[in-house]
Design a protein around this motif. Sequence first.
Motif, mmCIF file in Angstrom:
data_model
loop_
_atom_site.group_PDB
_atom_site.id
_atom_site.type_symbol
_atom_site.label_atom_id
_atom_site.label_comp_id
_atom_site.label_asym_id
_atom_site.label_seq_id
_atom_site.Cartn_x
_atom_site.Cartn_y
_atom_site.Cartn_z
ATOM 1 N N ASN A 215 -9.660 -8.509 -13.383
ATOM 2 C CA ASN A 215 -8.943 -7.227 -13.448
ATOM 3 C C ASN A 215 -9.219 -6.363 -12.220
ATOM 4 O O ASN A 215 -9.486 -5.164 -12.334
ATOM 5 C CB ASN A 215 -9.308 -6.451 -14.727
ATOM 6 N N GLU A 216 -9.123 -6.971 -11.044
ATOM 7 C CA GLU A 216 -9.434 -6.238 -9.829
ATOM 8 C C GLU A 216 -8.362 -6.436 -8.756
ATOM 9 O O GLU A 216 -7.755 -7.499 -8.654
ATOM 10 C CB GLU A 216 -10.776 -6.684 -9.250
ATOM 11 N N LEU A 217 -8.181 -5.388 -7.965
ATOM 12 C CA LEU A 217 -7.315 -5.423 -6.799
ATOM 13 C C LEU A 217 -8.182 -5.294 -5.560
ATOM 14 O O LEU A 217 -9.024 -4.394 -5.473
ATOM 15 C CB LEU A 217 -6.304 -4.276 -6.851
ATOM 16 N N PHE A 218 -7.980 -6.208 -4.595
ATOM 17 C CA PHE A 218 -8.687 -6.169 -3.322
ATOM 18 C C PHE A 218 -7.714 -5.798 -2.216
ATOM 19 O O PHE A 218 -6.570 -6.256 -2.206
ATOM 20 C CB PHE A 218 -9.306 -7.534 -3.007
ATOM 21 N N ALA A 219 -8.187 -4.991 -1.271
ATOM 22 C CA ALA A 219 -7.424 -4.659 -0.071
ATOM 23 C C ALA A 219 -8.160 -5.219 1.135
ATOM 24 O O ALA A 219 -9.366 -5.001 1.295
ATOM 25 C CB ALA A 219 -7.261 -3.155 0.062
ATOM 26 N N CYS A 220 -7.439 -5.956 2.000
ATOM 27 C CA CYS A 220 -8.032 -6.594 3.179
ATOM 28 C C CYS A 220 -7.201 -6.267 4.412
ATOM 29 O O CYS A 220 -5.996 -6.024 4.316
ATOM 30 C CB CYS A 220 -8.069 -8.119 3.017
ATOM 31 N N ASP A 221 -7.854 -6.323 5.582
ATOM 32 C CA ASP A 221 -7.076 -6.288 6.807
ATOM 33 C C ASP A 221 -6.564 -7.693 7.114
ATOM 34 O O ASP A 221 -6.876 -8.648 6.390
ATOM 35 C CB ASP A 221 -7.875 -5.686 7.964
ATOM 36 N N VAL A 222 -5.773 -7.845 8.171
ATOM 37 C CA VAL A 222 -5.135 -9.135 8.433
ATOM 38 C C VAL A 222 -6.128 -10.214 8.857
ATOM 39 O O VAL A 222 -5.794 -11.398 8.847
ATOM 40 C CB VAL A 222 -4.020 -8.998 9.488
ATOM 41 N N LYS A 223 -7.343 -9.811 9.209
ATOM 42 C CA LYS A 223 -8.375 -10.786 9.569
ATOM 43 C C LYS A 223 -9.216 -11.205 8.372
ATOM 44 O O LYS A 223 -10.121 -12.022 8.508
ATOM 45 C CB LYS A 223 -9.265 -10.212 10.668
ATOM 46 N N GLY A 224 -8.917 -10.634 7.206
ATOM 47 C CA GLY A 224 -9.627 -11.032 5.996
ATOM 48 C C GLY A 224 -10.829 -10.188 5.656
ATOM 49 O O GLY A 224 -11.576 -10.522 4.723
ATOM 50 N N ASN A 225 -11.045 -9.082 6.365
ATOM 51 C CA ASN A 225 -12.147 -8.185 6.037
ATOM 52 C C ASN A 225 -11.769 -7.325 4.834
ATOM 53 O O ASN A 225 -10.704 -6.701 4.821
ATOM 54 C CB ASN A 225 -12.475 -7.278 7.225
ATOM 55 N N VAL A 226 -12.623 -7.314 3.820
ATOM 56 C CA VAL A 226 -12.353 -6.529 2.618
ATOM 57 C C VAL A 226 -12.572 -5.054 2.919
ATOM 58 O O VAL A 226 -13.638 -4.647 3.381
ATOM 59 C CB VAL A 226 -13.236 -6.980 1.443
ATOM 60 N N LEU A 227 -11.550 -4.238 2.634
ATOM 61 C CA LEU A 227 -11.609 -2.802 2.892
ATOM 62 C C LEU A 227 -12.056 -2.029 1.658
ATOM 63 O O LEU A 227 -12.826 -1.079 1.761
ATOM 64 C CB LEU A 227 -10.231 -2.305 3.348
ATOM 65 N N TRP A 228 -11.542 -2.411 0.506
ATOM 66 C CA TRP A 228 -11.958 -1.807 -0.753
ATOM 67 C C TRP A 228 -11.509 -2.684 -1.917
ATOM 68 O O TRP A 228 -10.708 -3.586 -1.747
ATOM 69 C CB TRP A 228 -11.440 -0.374 -0.911
ATOM 70 N N ARG A 229 -12.045 -2.389 -3.084
ATOM 71 C CA ARG A 229 -11.680 -3.088 -4.304
ATOM 72 C C ARG A 229 -11.585 -2.068 -5.428
ATOM 73 O O ARG A 229 -12.253 -1.039 -5.407
ATOM 74 C CB ARG A 229 -12.681 -4.185 -4.644
ATOM 75 N N LYS A 230 -10.711 -2.375 -6.406
ATOM 76 C CA LYS A 230 -10.475 -1.419 -7.479
ATOM 77 C C LYS A 230 -10.207 -2.156 -8.778
ATOM 78 O O LYS A 230 -9.393 -3.081 -8.822
ATOM 79 C CB LYS A 230 -9.255 -0.551 -7.129
ATOM 80 N N GLU A 231 -10.893 -1.763 -9.846
ATOM 81 C CA GLU A 231 -10.591 -2.316 -11.161
ATOM 82 C C GLU A 231 -9.303 -1.684 -11.666
ATOM 83 O O GLU A 231 -9.166 -0.454 -11.696
ATOM 84 C CB GLU A 231 -11.726 -2.042 -12.139
ATOM 85 N N VAL A 232 -8.355 -2.529 -12.050
ATOM 86 C CA VAL A 232 -7.064 -2.009 -12.499
ATOM 87 C C VAL A 232 -6.376 -3.012 -13.409
ATOM 88 O O VAL A 232 -6.322 -4.208 -13.121
ATOM 89 C CB VAL A 232 -6.153 -1.653 -11.294
ATOM 90 N N GLY A 233 -5.862 -2.526 -14.532
ATOM 91 C CA GLY A 233 -5.065 -3.365 -15.419
ATOM 92 C C GLY A 233 -5.887 -4.313 -16.266
ATOM 93 O O GLY A 233 -7.084 -4.503 -16.058
ATOM 94 N N ALA A 234 -5.214 -4.921 -17.225
ATOM 95 C CA ALA A 234 -5.812 -5.947 -18.071
ATOM 96 C C ALA A 234 -5.078 -7.253 -17.830
ATOM 97 O O ALA A 234 -3.909 -7.380 -18.155
ATOM 98 C CB ALA A 234 -5.723 -5.542 -19.548
ATOM 99 N N ASN A 235 -5.772 -8.190 -17.207
ATOM 100 C CA ASN A 235 -5.204 -9.491 -16.875
ATOM 101 C C ASN A 235 -3.994 -9.353 -15.939
ATOM 102 O O ASN A 235 -2.890 -9.792 -16.263
ATOM 103 C CB ASN A 235 -4.816 -10.240 -18.150
ATOM 104 N N PRO A 236 -4.190 -8.764 -14.758
ATOM 105 C CA PRO A 236 -3.058 -8.542 -13.845
ATOM 106 C C PRO A 236 -2.721 -9.799 -13.031
ATOM 107 O O PRO A 236 -3.568 -10.337 -12.325
ATOM 108 C CB PRO A 236 -3.565 -7.425 -12.932
ATOM 109 N N PHE A 237 -1.479 -10.239 -13.120
ATOM 110 C CA PHE A 237 -1.004 -11.360 -12.316
ATOM 111 C C PHE A 237 -0.249 -10.891 -11.075
ATOM 112 O O PHE A 237 -0.285 -11.553 -10.044
ATOM 113 C CB PHE A 237 -0.061 -12.258 -13.136
ATOM 114 N N ALA A 238 0.472 -9.774 -11.193
ATOM 115 C CA ALA A 238 1.438 -9.390 -10.158
ATOM 116 C C ALA A 238 1.031 -8.111 -9.444
ATOM 117 O O ALA A 238 0.506 -7.175 -10.052
ATOM 118 C CB ALA A 238 2.823 -9.222 -10.778
ATOM 119 N N VAL A 239 1.327 -8.085 -8.132
ATOM 120 C CA VAL A 239 1.125 -6.896 -7.316
ATOM 121 C C VAL A 239 2.298 -6.803 -6.350
ATOM 122 O O VAL A 239 2.815 -7.818 -5.883
ATOM 123 C CB VAL A 239 -0.226 -6.947 -6.564
#
Length: 282
Positions: A215-239
């Motif tokens: 139940n998490e969303l990750f944000a990355c730059d184009v080189k794959g560095n993780v910028l932040w993460r956020k718990e969101v939704g219950a069993n999220p498949f789509a963004v």
Amino acid sequence: SLNIIDPSLDFFDSKGERIATWKFDKSYTGATLIPYDRLVLYGHQLNEIDIYELSTGKLIQSIETGIGTTNAYYDQEEHLLFITNSKHNTVTSFDEHGKKQGELRLTDYPMSMDSHQGKLYIINYKAPVLSVVDIKSMTLVDEWSIDKSSSGLMIVEETNTLWIGGHGAGSRPNQVVKVHDLKTGQFIQEIQVSHMPVGFTRNEDIIYITNHGSNELFACDVKGNVLWRKEVGANPFAVASFKDQIIVAGFDDNQIYFIQNGEIQKSVSTEHGPFQLLVREV
């Protein structure tokens, strides 16, 4: 929002206001937008794909495919619709009028697709293989070795790479996104995320990955560095990226979440089982 427990399609504007809801008699499991003003709907247990006119809600065409459709993908450059099928292990191309153009047998359960510069990249979900297909000739040009149960992919042009997500096998959930060279298929790096990264989207220079096992969303730059993460939704498949917002669909809580700058701004109720998000800008 395409909802698959109670088969339906919810329409929302950028403020999260509901515009309309279509309810279906068929068990659709996926959808994609095609020009002009049309929506392709398919189901794994249906014998055909259906094409609706968005402005009127009318069913305007059905194309017999046989049961087993796993995905539909539209290539904007070649103006072709691709349908993958798990019963025949094929990918089939159709023109904008629904006329069959070509077909190619692949490996085992072809599903996730993306394309770039005349090549179609297809993950075979039940085999450790990614198939690279020449779009015009519908011939197999390469096969890459990838993890079994891979699912979800995104091409990142700036780094000439292809990012691959997945569920993992058995009791060991996948916790990384694998990055491959787009030309050679060579494995380059792993991006450590969370459990079962399967959904990808991007907004400008940030790539977003939803992990449905944690139940998490990750944000990355184009080189794959993780910028932040956020718990969101219950069993999220789509963004999805929608104007200046990121939208996440919670499959088990029947909510879609509107996120800006890493913070949830609001949530909106959907029909049961939001499984896929489509963005149409007119």
